[in-house]
Design an enzyme around this catalytic site. Structure first.
Site, short mmCIF file in Angstrom:
data_model
loop_
_atom_site.label_atom_id
_atom_site.label_comp_id
_atom_site.label_asym_id
_atom_site.label_seq_id
_atom_site.Cartn_x
_atom_site.Cartn_y
_atom_site.Cartn_z
CG MET A 271 -1.89 -1.18 1.20
SD MET A 271 -3.33 -0.94 2.26
CE MET A 271 -2.56 -0.91 3.86
CG HIS B 153 7.24 -2.54 1.97
ND1 HIS B 153 7.11 -1.43 2.75
CD2 HIS B 153 6.03 -3.13 1.93
CE1 HIS B 153 5.87 -1.34 3.19
NE2 HIS B 153 5.18 -2.36 2.71
CG ASP C 145 0.86 -7.42 8.17
OD1 ASP C 145 0.21 -6.75 8.98
OD2 ASP C 145 1.77 -6.95 7.48
CB VAL D 192 12.70 -6.39 8.39
CG1 VAL D 192 13.98 -5.55 8.50
CG2 VAL D 192 12.79 -7.33 7.20
NE ARG E 178 -1.94 1.37 10.81
CZ ARG E 178 -2.30 0.43 9.95
NH1 ARG E 178 -1.50 -0.58 9.72
NH2 ARG E 178 -3.44 0.52 9.30
O1 PAF Z 1 0.02 -5.89 3.89
C1 PAF Z 1 -0.36 -4.94 3.18
O2 PAF Z 1 0.35 -3.97 2.91
C2 PAF Z 1 -1.78 -4.98 2.62
O3 PAF Z 1 -2.66 -5.57 3.53
C3 PAF Z 1 -1.88 -5.63 1.24
C4 PAF Z 1 -1.47 -7.09 1.31
C5 PAF Z 1 -0.96 -4.90 0.26
C6 PAF Z 1 -3.31 -5.55 0.73
O4 PAF Z 1 -3.73 -4.23 0.59
#
Ligand code: PAF
Length: 262
Positions: free
Chosen positions: A28, A35, A148, A174, A185
């Protein structure tokens, strides 16, 4: 790196990639080193890597949370080019939701527990957007972070239930040097909250059980949504002011003596 805001243009490009191994990292935006670890793994394991930048409105139960999400499109594009990404999908909301979200994927059990019990509709939004993105990208592999954990379990279950041909690859959390799990966040924590935030990880690893971890966190000023042990994982969500943090750790295997006693 090629940027696709238009999905028809992406579909045309995708048609030419039939014999290419594609890795996919859905995001997102608000990109950070967590990432980067997903992207690096994808770049290593595939011929081409696709990243989506889509701030998905349907997974936010609070408008204020969506509005304050720290995505910065221009910066995100710069770092993705730097990380060796080949294609970026940055579609408009109406292109991802041409049906205005009338059709959705809904899981009836795990999605209602843990984070789902505190964020109504959150996992319907996550699963629905992930399903749409997986269908658009048709990657060989898609990369998700273990931070997550519940999302990862639900995505795995959905892919299996709907016979989606993409392998889901789990990537380790990480952390900052002080133990705080990386999250977009974290940028919203003020200086006092940032100093306190690693206590979440410390409580999870060093408390004898979930209840005492929850009590310890509450005593330190966290507003605790839950701390729960599931199998060999301890999972938690807790707020510092307006910022909701989640984390999880692997629990040690029981020693032989403990196993024999139980
Ligand atoms: O983990 C995230 O950043 C979001 O939940 C995802 C998997 C990109 C879906 O919007």
């Amino acid at each position: 790196m090629k940027l696709h805001r238009d999905l028809d243009a992406w579909r045309a490009d995708r048609a030419g990639l039939e014999s290419t191994r594609l890795g996919f990292v859905p995001t997102m935006g608000g990109l950070h080193a967590g990432h980067r670890s997903l992207v690096e793994r994808s770049v290593t394991e595939n011929d081409l890597t696709v990243v989506s930048l889509f701030l998905n409105p349907t997974q936010f139960d609070q408008a204020a949370d969506l509005d304050s999400y720290p995505a910065d499109g221009a910066r995100d594009l710069e770092v993705l080019a730097d990380w060796g990404v080949d294609h970026v999908l940055a579609p408009a909301r109406d292109d991802i939701y041409p049906d205005d979200y009338r059709y959705r994927v809904s899981e009836q059990s795990l999605s209602r527990e843990l984070c789902g019990a505190h964020r109504s509709g959150h996992f319907d939004g996550v699963l629905t957007v992930v399903m749409r993105l997986l269908n658009l990208v048709r990657a060989d592999r898609a990369y998700f972070g273990e931070k997550d954990w519940q999302q990862l379990e639900l995505v795995r279950g959905m892919v299996e239930a709907f016979f989606v041909g993409t392998e889901i690859v789990a990537c380790p959390i990480v952390r900052e040097a002080d133990g705080l799990a990386l999250s977009s966040r974290n940028a919203r924590l003020d200086a006092t909250q940032r100093r306190l935030a690693p206590a979440l990880y410390r409580a999870l690893v060093s408390s004898p059980d979930a209840d005492s971890a929850a009590r310890r966190l509450a005593g330190q000023g966290f507003d605790v949504d839950y701390v729960e042990d599931r199998g060999r994982r301890r999972l938690a969500a807790a707020r510092l002011g307006e910022v909701r943090l989640i984390d999880n750790v692997a629990l040690p295997e029981p020693t032989e003596a403990l196993r024999d006693a139980s």
